[in-house]
Design a protein around this motif. Structure first.
Motif, PDB file in Angstrom:
ATOM      1  N   HIS A  85       1.159  -1.301  -0.052  1.00 22.10           N
ATOM      2  CA  HIS A  85      -0.061  -0.325   0.186  1.00 22.10           C
ATOM      3  C   HIS A  85       0.837   1.187  -0.464  1.00 22.10           C
ATOM      4  O   HIS A  85       0.401   2.016  -0.666  1.00 22.10           O
ATOM      5  CB  HIS A  85      -0.810   0.157   1.347  1.00 22.10           C
ATOM      6  N   SER A  86       1.927   1.427   0.965  1.00 23.16           N
ATOM      7  CA  SER A  86       3.017   1.732   0.240  1.00 23.16           C
ATOM      8  C   SER A  86       3.335   2.579  -0.050  1.00 23.16           C
ATOM      9  O   SER A  86       3.748   3.808  -1.279  1.00 23.16           O
ATOM     10  CB  SER A  86       3.700   1.897   2.094  1.00 23.16           C
ATOM     11  N   ILE A  87       3.960   1.938  -1.427  1.00 24.33           N
ATOM     12  CA  ILE A  87       4.106   1.769  -2.545  1.00 24.33           C
ATOM     13  C   ILE A  87       3.668   1.819  -3.211  1.00 24.33           C
ATOM     14  O   ILE A  87       4.112   2.909  -3.822  1.00 24.33           O
ATOM     15  CB  ILE A  87       5.294   0.281  -2.643  1.00 24.33           C
ATOM     16  N   SER A  88       2.442   2.076  -3.773  1.00 23.24           N
ATOM     17  CA  SER A  88       1.210   2.369  -4.388  1.00 23.24           C
ATOM     18  C   SER A  88       0.728   4.146  -3.658  1.00 23.24           C
ATOM     19  O   SER A  88       0.992   4.913  -4.710  1.00 23.24           O
ATOM     20  CB  SER A  88       0.034   1.588  -4.286  1.00 23.24           C
ATOM     21  N   CYS A  89       0.368   4.164  -2.956  1.00 24.36           N
ATOM     22  CA  CYS A  89       0.872   5.281  -2.667  1.00 24.36           C
ATOM     23  C   CYS A  89       1.646   6.528  -2.738  1.00 24.36           C
ATOM     24  O   CYS A  89       1.741   7.732  -3.327  1.00 24.36           O
ATOM     25  CB  CYS A  89       0.582   5.817  -0.723  1.00 24.36           C
ATOM     26  N   TYR A  90       2.984   6.191  -3.087  1.00 27.83           N
ATOM     27  CA  TYR A  90       4.280   6.673  -2.923  1.00 27.83           C
ATOM     28  C   TYR A  90       3.826   6.997  -5.048  1.00 27.83           C
ATOM     29  O   TYR A  90       5.200   7.835  -5.196  1.00 27.83           O
ATOM     30  CB  TYR A  90       5.417   6.321  -2.502  1.00 27.83           C
ATOM     31  N   ILE A  91       4.123   5.950  -5.191  1.00 31.72           N
ATOM     32  CA  ILE A  91       3.719   6.130  -6.932  1.00 31.72           C
ATOM     33  C   ILE A  91       2.949   7.423  -7.081  1.00 31.72           C
ATOM     34  O   ILE A  91       2.628   7.939  -8.436  1.00 31.72           O
ATOM     35  CB  ILE A  91       4.365   4.245  -7.520  1.00 31.72           C
ATOM     36  N   VAL A  92       1.892   6.666  -7.001  1.00 25.67           N
ATOM     37  CA  VAL A  92       0.645   8.137  -6.826  1.00 25.67           C
ATOM     38  C   VAL A  92       1.138   9.643  -6.372  1.00 25.67           C
ATOM     39  O   VAL A  92       1.253  10.667  -7.240  1.00 25.67           O
ATOM     40  CB  VAL A  92      -0.501   8.075  -5.785  1.00 25.67           C
ATOM     41  N   HIS A  93       1.930   9.385  -5.599  1.00 27.00           N
ATOM     42  CA  HIS A  93       2.220  11.098  -4.868  1.00 27.00           C
ATOM     43  C   HIS A  93       3.661  11.662  -5.637  1.00 27.00           C
ATOM     44  O   HIS A  93       3.180  12.338  -6.352  1.00 27.00           O
ATOM     45  CB  HIS A  93       2.832  11.320  -3.688  1.00 27.00           C
ATOM     46  N   ARG A  94       4.413  10.647  -6.115  1.00 29.76           N
ATOM     47  CA  ARG A  94       5.369  11.079  -7.029  1.00 29.76           C
ATOM     48  C   ARG A  94       4.525  12.024  -8.447  1.00 29.76           C
ATOM     49  O   ARG A  94       5.296  12.878  -9.336  1.00 29.76           O
ATOM     50  CB  ARG A  94       6.115  10.079  -8.022  1.00 29.76           C
ATOM     51  N   VAL A  95       3.580  10.631  -9.354  1.00 27.09           N
ATOM     52  CA  VAL A  95       3.108  11.050 -10.217  1.00 27.09           C
ATOM     53  C   VAL A  95       2.318  12.386 -10.026  1.00 27.09           C
ATOM     54  O   VAL A  95       2.356  13.371 -10.889  1.00 27.09           O
ATOM     55  CB  VAL A  95       2.245   9.870 -10.777  1.00 27.09           C
ATOM     56  N   GLN A  96       2.148  12.732  -9.233  1.00 30.05           N
ATOM     57  CA  GLN A  96       0.904  14.052  -9.132  1.00 30.05           C
ATOM     58  C   GLN A  96       1.500  15.270  -8.787  1.00 30.05           C
ATOM     59  O   GLN A  96       1.534  16.132  -9.151  1.00 30.05           O
ATOM     60  CB  GLN A  96      -0.230  13.705  -8.094  1.00 30.05           C
ATOM     61  N   ASN A  97       2.843  14.878  -8.083  1.00 32.39           N
ATOM     62  CA  ASN A  97       3.627  15.951  -8.174  1.00 32.39           C
ATOM     63  C   ASN A  97       5.172  16.162  -8.361  1.00 32.39           C
ATOM     64  O   ASN A  97       5.913  17.096  -8.352  1.00 32.39           O
ATOM     65  CB  ASN A  97       4.585  15.595  -6.048  1.00 32.39           C
ATOM     66  N   ARG A  98       5.077  15.986  -9.771  1.00 35.85           N
ATOM     67  CA  ARG A  98       5.430  15.997 -10.523  1.00 35.85           C
ATOM     68  C   ARG A  98       5.518  17.689 -11.041  1.00 35.85           C
ATOM     69  O   ARG A  98       4.797  18.631 -11.265  1.00 35.85           O
ATOM     70  CB  ARG A  98       6.250  14.873 -12.054  1.00 35.85           C
ATOM     71  N   ASP A  99       6.659  18.409 -12.096  1.00 30.17           N
ATOM     72  CA  ASP A  99       6.957  19.259 -12.487  1.00 30.17           C
ATOM     73  C   ASP A  99       7.082  19.191 -14.527  1.00 30.17           C
ATOM     74  O   ASP A  99       8.016  19.027 -14.756  1.00 30.17           O
ATOM     75  CB  ASP A  99       7.614  20.408 -11.886  1.00 30.17           C
ATOM     76  N   PRO A 100       6.352  19.724 -15.226  1.00 30.62           N
ATOM     77  CA  PRO A 100       4.386  19.784 -14.403  1.00 30.62           C
ATOM     78  C   PRO A 100       3.846  18.511 -14.548  1.00 30.62           C
ATOM     79  O   PRO A 100       4.420  17.271 -14.784  1.00 30.62           O
ATOM     80  CB  PRO A 100       3.390  20.244 -15.997  1.00 30.62           C
ATOM     81  N   PRO A 101       2.195  18.894 -13.253  1.00 28.51           N
ATOM     82  CA  PRO A 101       2.176  16.933 -12.567  1.00 28.51           C
ATOM     83  C   PRO A 101       1.517  16.670 -13.902  1.00 28.51           C
ATOM     84  O   PRO A 101       0.575  17.095 -14.676  1.00 28.51           O
ATOM     85  CB  PRO A 101       0.907  18.030 -11.709  1.00 28.51           C
ATOM     86  N   ASP A 102       1.306  14.824 -13.523  1.00 20.06           N
ATOM     87  CA  ASP A 102       0.655  14.209 -14.242  1.00 20.06           C
ATOM     88  C   ASP A 102      -0.004  13.659 -13.328  1.00 20.06           C
ATOM     89  O   ASP A 102      -0.167  13.965 -12.599  1.00 20.06           O
ATOM     90  CB  ASP A 102       1.149  12.950 -14.547  1.00 20.06           C
ATOM     91  N   ARG A 103      -1.546  13.259 -14.412  1.00 17.03           N
ATOM     92  CA  ARG A 103      -2.703  12.896 -13.800  1.00 17.03           C
ATOM     93  C   ARG A 103      -2.969  11.441 -13.793  1.00 17.03           C
ATOM     94  O   ARG A 103      -2.315  11.105 -14.487  1.00 17.03           O
ATOM     95  CB  ARG A 103      -4.125  13.861 -14.200  1.00 17.03           C
TER      96      ARG A 103
END
Length: 85
Positions: free
Chosen positions: A5-23
């Motif tokens: 679960h932590s790995i999945s949360c980390y991946i989602v967080h990293r994708v959404q916080n890119r510059d520019p953000p991905d969705r």
């Protein structure tokens, strides 16, 4: 299970916080328009993708990395140093 679960949360967080953000998107049933999915759904789909990837690599391990080989002693006497390119 908590680590997965932590790995999945980390991946989602990293994708959404890119510059520019991905969705994380899905195609809407009405009209085929793309809409952003909630975080919970993004984490679920990320977990599913990780499970499927692990299952694939386990079932195709020999094709991906080759057959396991017996370990042998390596002599460093005649080995060449690594060269930087």
């Amino acid at each position: 299970k908590l680590a997965k679960h932590s790995i999945s949360c980390y991946i989602v967080h990293r994708v959404q916080n890119r510059d520019p953000p991905d969705r994380f998107l899905k195609q809407n049933d009405k009209g085929g328009k793309w809409v952003e999915v909630p975080d919970k759904k993004a984490k679920e789909k990320t977990s599913q993708a990780l499970r499927e990837s692990v299952a694939y690599f386990r079932s195709h391990q020999e094709e991906v990395i080759g057959k396991p080989q017996k370990h042998s002693k390596i002599s460093h006497e005649n080995s060449k140093p690594c060269l930087k390119s």
